[in-house]
Design an enzyme around this catalytic site. Structure first.
Site, PDB file in Angstrom:
ATOM      1  N   ARG A  74       0.855  -1.182   0.000  1.00 50.52           N
ATOM      2  CA  ARG A  74       0.000   0.000   0.000  1.00 50.52           C
ATOM      3  C   ARG A  74       0.890   1.230   0.000  1.00 50.52           C
ATOM      4  O   ARG A  74       1.772   1.351   0.869  1.00 50.52           O
ATOM      5  CB  ARG A  74      -0.887  -0.015   1.256  1.00 50.52           C
ATOM      6  CG  ARG A  74      -1.948   1.050   1.282  1.00 50.52           C
ATOM      7  CD  ARG A  74      -2.657   1.129   2.634  1.00 50.52           C
ATOM      8  NE  ARG A  74      -1.977   2.037   3.535  1.00 50.52           N
ATOM      9  CZ  ARG A  74      -2.509   2.549   4.658  1.00 50.52           C
ATOM     10  NH1 ARG A  74      -3.748   2.208   5.015  1.00 50.52           N
ATOM     11  NH2 ARG A  74      -1.830   3.358   5.427  1.00 50.52           N
ATOM     12  N   TYR A  99      -2.561  11.535   6.034  1.00 56.57           N
ATOM     13  CA  TYR A  99      -2.943  10.230   6.557  1.00 56.57           C
ATOM     14  C   TYR A  99      -1.959   9.158   6.067  1.00 56.57           C
ATOM     15  O   TYR A  99      -1.633   9.114   4.878  1.00 56.57           O
ATOM     16  CB  TYR A  99      -4.371   9.820   6.121  1.00 56.57           C
ATOM     17  CG  TYR A  99      -4.559   8.347   6.329  1.00 56.57           C
ATOM     18  CD1 TYR A  99      -4.766   7.853   7.607  1.00 56.57           C
ATOM     19  CD2 TYR A  99      -4.371   7.437   5.285  1.00 56.57           C
ATOM     20  CE1 TYR A  99      -4.813   6.491   7.838  1.00 56.57           C
ATOM     21  CE2 TYR A  99      -4.417   6.073   5.505  1.00 56.57           C
ATOM     22  CZ  TYR A  99      -4.642   5.612   6.790  1.00 56.57           C
ATOM     23  OH  TYR A  99      -4.663   4.263   7.021  1.00 56.57           O
ATOM     24  N   ASP A 119      -4.977   3.762   0.101  1.00 58.05           N
ATOM     25  CA  ASP A 119      -6.090   4.043   1.016  1.00 58.05           C
ATOM     26  C   ASP A 119      -6.423   5.534   0.947  1.00 58.05           C
ATOM     27  O   ASP A 119      -5.601   6.377   1.326  1.00 58.05           O
ATOM     28  CB  ASP A 119      -5.673   3.649   2.443  1.00 58.05           C
ATOM     29  CG  ASP A 119      -6.830   3.645   3.419  1.00 58.05           C
ATOM     30  OD1 ASP A 119      -7.914   4.167   3.071  1.00 58.05           O
ATOM     31  OD2 ASP A 119      -6.657   3.119   4.539  1.00 58.05           O
ATOM     32  N   HIS A 166      -8.880   6.836   2.599  1.00 56.34           N
ATOM     33  CA  HIS A 166      -9.337   7.141   3.958  1.00 56.34           C
ATOM     34  C   HIS A 166     -10.512   8.109   3.969  1.00 56.34           C
ATOM     35  O   HIS A 166     -10.537   9.091   4.747  1.00 56.34           O
ATOM     36  CB  HIS A 166      -8.165   7.646   4.820  1.00 56.34           C
ATOM     37  CG  HIS A 166      -8.171   7.051   6.193  1.00 56.34           C
ATOM     38  ND1 HIS A 166      -8.682   7.706   7.280  1.00 56.34           N
ATOM     39  CD2 HIS A 166      -7.762   5.849   6.648  1.00 56.34           C
ATOM     40  CE1 HIS A 166      -8.570   6.940   8.358  1.00 56.34           C
ATOM     41  NE2 HIS A 166      -8.023   5.795   7.988  1.00 56.34           N
ATOM     42  N   GLU A 209      -8.849   1.696  -1.519  1.00 53.40           N
ATOM     43  CA  GLU A 209      -9.531   1.472  -0.234  1.00 53.40           C
ATOM     44  C   GLU A 209     -10.222   2.739   0.254  1.00 53.40           C
ATOM     45  O   GLU A 209      -9.653   3.837   0.163  1.00 53.40           O
ATOM     46  CB  GLU A 209      -8.446   1.036   0.756  1.00 53.40           C
ATOM     47  CG  GLU A 209      -8.888   0.843   2.174  1.00 53.40           C
ATOM     48  CD  GLU A 209      -7.739   0.251   3.000  1.00 53.40           C
ATOM     49  OE1 GLU A 209      -6.925  -0.519   2.440  1.00 53.40           O
ATOM     50  OE2 GLU A 209      -7.663   0.564   4.189  1.00 53.40           O
ATOM     51  N   GLU A 218     -13.617  -1.368   6.909  1.00 50.92           N
ATOM     52  CA  GLU A 218     -12.896  -1.517   8.183  1.00 50.92           C
ATOM     53  C   GLU A 218     -13.667  -0.977   9.377  1.00 50.92           C
ATOM     54  O   GLU A 218     -13.415  -1.406  10.497  1.00 50.92           O
ATOM     55  CB  GLU A 218     -11.490  -0.899   8.102  1.00 50.92           C
ATOM     56  CG  GLU A 218     -11.451   0.593   7.872  1.00 50.92           C
ATOM     57  CD  GLU A 218     -10.025   1.120   7.712  1.00 50.92           C
ATOM     58  OE1 GLU A 218      -9.296   0.587   6.868  1.00 50.92           O
ATOM     59  OE2 GLU A 218      -9.658   2.043   8.447  1.00 50.92           O
ATOM     60  N   ARG A 232     -13.696  -5.313   3.792  1.00 50.54           N
ATOM     61  CA  ARG A 232     -12.579  -5.185   4.733  1.00 50.54           C
ATOM     62  C   ARG A 232     -13.011  -5.265   6.197  1.00 50.54           C
ATOM     63  O   ARG A 232     -12.305  -4.805   7.088  1.00 50.54           O
ATOM     64  CB  ARG A 232     -11.817  -3.878   4.463  1.00 50.54           C
ATOM     65  CG  ARG A 232     -11.348  -3.795   3.007  1.00 50.54           C
ATOM     66  CD  ARG A 232     -10.193  -2.852   2.817  1.00 50.54           C
ATOM     67  NE  ARG A 232      -9.084  -3.280   3.623  1.00 50.54           N
ATOM     68  CZ  ARG A 232      -8.710  -2.737   4.770  1.00 50.54           C
ATOM     69  NH1 ARG A 232      -9.318  -1.681   5.246  1.00 50.54           N
ATOM     70  NH2 ARG A 232      -7.712  -3.236   5.435  1.00 50.54           N
ATOM     71  N   GLU A 288      -4.458  -7.206   5.378  1.00 55.20           N
ATOM     72  CA  GLU A 288      -3.586  -6.065   5.701  1.00 55.20           C
ATOM     73  C   GLU A 288      -2.685  -6.455   6.879  1.00 55.20           C
ATOM     74  O   GLU A 288      -3.136  -7.101   7.833  1.00 55.20           O
ATOM     75  CB  GLU A 288      -4.437  -4.853   6.079  1.00 55.20           C
ATOM     76  CG  GLU A 288      -3.629  -3.589   6.310  1.00 55.20           C
ATOM     77  CD  GLU A 288      -4.500  -2.386   6.669  1.00 55.20           C
ATOM     78  OE1 GLU A 288      -5.611  -2.576   7.206  1.00 55.20           O
ATOM     79  OE2 GLU A 288      -4.063  -1.249   6.418  1.00 55.20           O
ATOM     80  N   TRP A 322     -11.808  12.121   8.770  1.00 49.14           N
ATOM     81  CA  TRP A 322     -10.407  11.748   8.954  1.00 49.14           C
ATOM     82  C   TRP A 322     -10.166  10.424   8.276  1.00 49.14           C
ATOM     83  O   TRP A 322     -11.049   9.587   8.158  1.00 49.14           O
ATOM     84  CB  TRP A 322     -10.027  11.641  10.439  1.00 49.14           C
ATOM     85  CG  TRP A 322      -8.550  11.336  10.517  1.00 49.14           C
ATOM     86  CD1 TRP A 322      -7.525  12.202  10.256  1.00 49.14           C
ATOM     87  CD2 TRP A 322      -7.951  10.080  10.830  1.00 49.14           C
ATOM     88  NE1 TRP A 322      -6.332  11.551  10.380  1.00 49.14           N
ATOM     89  CE2 TRP A 322      -6.560  10.257  10.719  1.00 49.14           C
ATOM     90  CE3 TRP A 322      -8.457   8.822  11.166  1.00 49.14           C
ATOM     91  CZ2 TRP A 322      -5.650   9.216  10.942  1.00 49.14           C
ATOM     92  CZ3 TRP A 322      -7.576   7.786  11.394  1.00 49.14           C
ATOM     93  CH2 TRP A 322      -6.174   7.980  11.283  1.00 49.14           C
TER      94      TRP A 322
HETATM   95  O1  EZ4 Z   1      -6.628   4.662   9.983  1.00 46.46           O
HETATM   96  O2  EZ4 Z   1      -7.087   1.750  11.871  1.00 46.46           O
HETATM   97  O3  EZ4 Z   1      -6.300   0.530   6.549  1.00 46.46           O
HETATM   98  N1  EZ4 Z   1      -6.045   0.999   7.574  1.00 46.46           N
HETATM   99  C1  EZ4 Z   1      -6.516   2.127   8.083  1.00 46.46           C
HETATM  100  C2  EZ4 Z   1      -6.089   2.391   9.477  1.00 46.46           C
HETATM  101  C3  EZ4 Z   1      -6.982   3.345  10.227  1.00 46.46           C
HETATM  102  C4  EZ4 Z   1      -6.819   3.089  11.664  1.00 46.46           C
HETATM  103  C5  EZ4 Z   1      -7.729   3.914  12.508  1.00 46.46           C
HETATM  104  O4  EZ4 Z   1      -7.416   3.652  13.820  1.00 46.46           O
HETATM  105  O5  EZ4 Z   1      -7.241   2.855   7.453  1.00 46.46           O
HETATM  106  O6  EZ4 Z   1      -4.755   2.815   9.512  1.00 46.46           O
HETATM  107 CO    CO Z   2      -7.959   1.821   5.738  1.00 47.53          CO
END
Ligand code: EZ4
Ligand code: CO
Length: 405
Positions: free
Chosen positions: A147, A159, A212, A214, A238, A264, A285, A341, A405
């Site tokens: 990743r 991030y 990711d 995010h 992701e 997640e 996920r 992961e 976030w």
């Molecule tokens: O930011 O689990 O794919 N992994 C992620 C993580 C999340 C954290 C949040 O606590 O997106 O790193």
């Molecule tokens: Co993630």
């Protein structure tokens, strides 16, 4: 085999973990992970006050009935706190059943579907070159999937980029109030395609690349990103957008063939039902700790399988090694497993508290052959590392507007 005691143990070997220990009258015990990053003590109270008293003297072998009792039996269903509490009990009961049977959990699920569990690891950096240096190093270690996250020029923090922090543990375990970070979609777009173009140049085509987002993009922005990155052949993109409104993924899907992954933070099958049944995603996920344990993870995997969706469990350090162990068993069994992961087995303190013989070899995680989950927890040593309040960051746009976030 009656349940005699339920212990809820909180420890911070660099970051907080909530571990549940279910002890039976025979002396067999099982472990479960109930960690909800930044909200740990809410799960502790839920378990101690509302769950543990109801389970004493119940038959530990009745995993399904106990799961239904805690989920269906409570008027207040779902949500991360409830489902992490149920998850920890469920994992511990599967651990107990495996120990009683003398079999590793994956054997109880139906046995082995593969030789090992392919993992994806994280390469991140302060700029594209530095990110790719790290990726090259991981490739050299034998990892097959990486990743990539690179700092966004013009933003102080990005991030996934650890900066001068040594690792996730140091980063995530020491924030007594939520730090605030700035996000700019325009600045992100100025960096992201170049990262993957340079990555294919430098790393070649014989490695899986992932990214990711995010949840920072709107659905139409995610669609645009998907189109931009299609030619770099990502294994998946992701969390391109939030899916509180699952129909958002209709928008992304109608524009791009980039494989999509999400889940997640999902707590139940209901959170992903529309996404899966409409084949809007390619990887689910969900994590055992946050989606209610091994029992519902198996159900999610089977539901995903009939819609050609693969599993790719979350593996960040908010999940304790107990959850990783549960995932290793699910991943070894699930016929539609995709990728796991993986961010390492934790710092020295974490490895001291959680002992297991899972290992990484040739880019794959190998499950323990010990009965049950195959992991132990040193309760006494855990007392050396007491709970410490710590939060995830929050995100704001450059004009101050609160963002995802
Ligand atoms: O930011 O689990 O794919 N992994 C992620 C993580 C999340 C954290 C949040 O606590 O997106 O790193
Ligand atoms: Co993630």
């Amino acid at each position: 085999m009656k349940i005699k005691e339920i212990k809820v143990l909180v420890t911070c070997p660099g970051r907080n973990f909530v571990t549940v220990k279910v002890v039976t009258e025979d002396g067999i015990y099982g472990l479960g992970d109930a960690t909800v990053n930044g909200r740990e003590m809410a799960v502790v109270a839920y378990l101690q006050e509302h769950v543990a008293p109801c389970l004493i003297d119940r038959d530990a072998h009745r995993i399904e009935d106990i799961w239904q009792y805690l989920y269906r039996g409570a008027y207040w269903r779902k949500g991360p706190i409830t489902m992490a509490a149920i998850a920890a009990i469920d994992m511990a009961l599967w651990d107990i059943k495996g120990k009683a049977a003398g079999l590793p959990l994956y054997q109880l699920l139906g046995g082995r579907s593969r030789n090992g569990v392919t993992v994806y690891v994280h390469a991140n950096g302060e700029n594209v070159d530095n990110t790719l240096d790290n990726a090259d190093d991981l490739k050299g270690q034998g990892f097959k999937a990486i990743r990539l996250q690179s700092a966004v020029p013009g933003l102080p923090v990005t991030y996934g980029v650890l900066g001068d922090k040594k690792d996730y543990f140091e980063l995530q375990g020491n924030r007594s109030l939520p730090p605030e970070e700035t996000w700019s979609t325009q600045k992100y777009f100025s960096m992201i395609e170049g990262l993957f173009a340079a990555a294919r140049d430098r790393l070649g085509n014989d490695i899986h690349l992932l990214h990711d987002v995010h949840n920072r993009l709107t659905p139409i922005e995610s669609a645009r990103l998907g189109k931009l990155l299609e030619k770099y052949d990502l294994l998946f993109l992701e969390d391109a957008s939030l899916a509180e409104n699952q129909q958002s993924y209709d928008v992304i899907r109608q524009h791009t063939t980039i494989p999509l992954a999400i889940g997640e933070t999902f707590n139940t099958l209901w959170d992903c039902k529309y996404l899966i049944e409409n084949q809007l995603i390619d990887y689910i996920r969900a994590a055992a700790t946050h989606a209610g344990g091994v029992t519902p993870m198996r159900r999610i995997a089977d539901f995903a399988a009939i819609h050609s969706v693969k599993t790719a469990p979350h593996g960040a350090p908010d999940l304790s090694p107990v959850c990783l162990a549960a995932h290793a068993h699910l991943d070894t069994w699930a016929p539609n497993f995709g990728i796991q992961e993986f961010v390492g087995f934790g710092n020295d303190e974490t490895r001291r508290l959680f002992s297991h013989d899972m290992r990484i070899e040739d880019g794959m995680l190998h499950v323990s052959e010990a009965p049950g989950l195959g992991i132990d927890f040193d309760e006494d040593a855990a007392k050396d590392y007491p709970y410490k309040r710590s939060y995830l960051p929050v995100s704001r746009l450059e004009d101050g507007t609160l963002w995802n976030w």
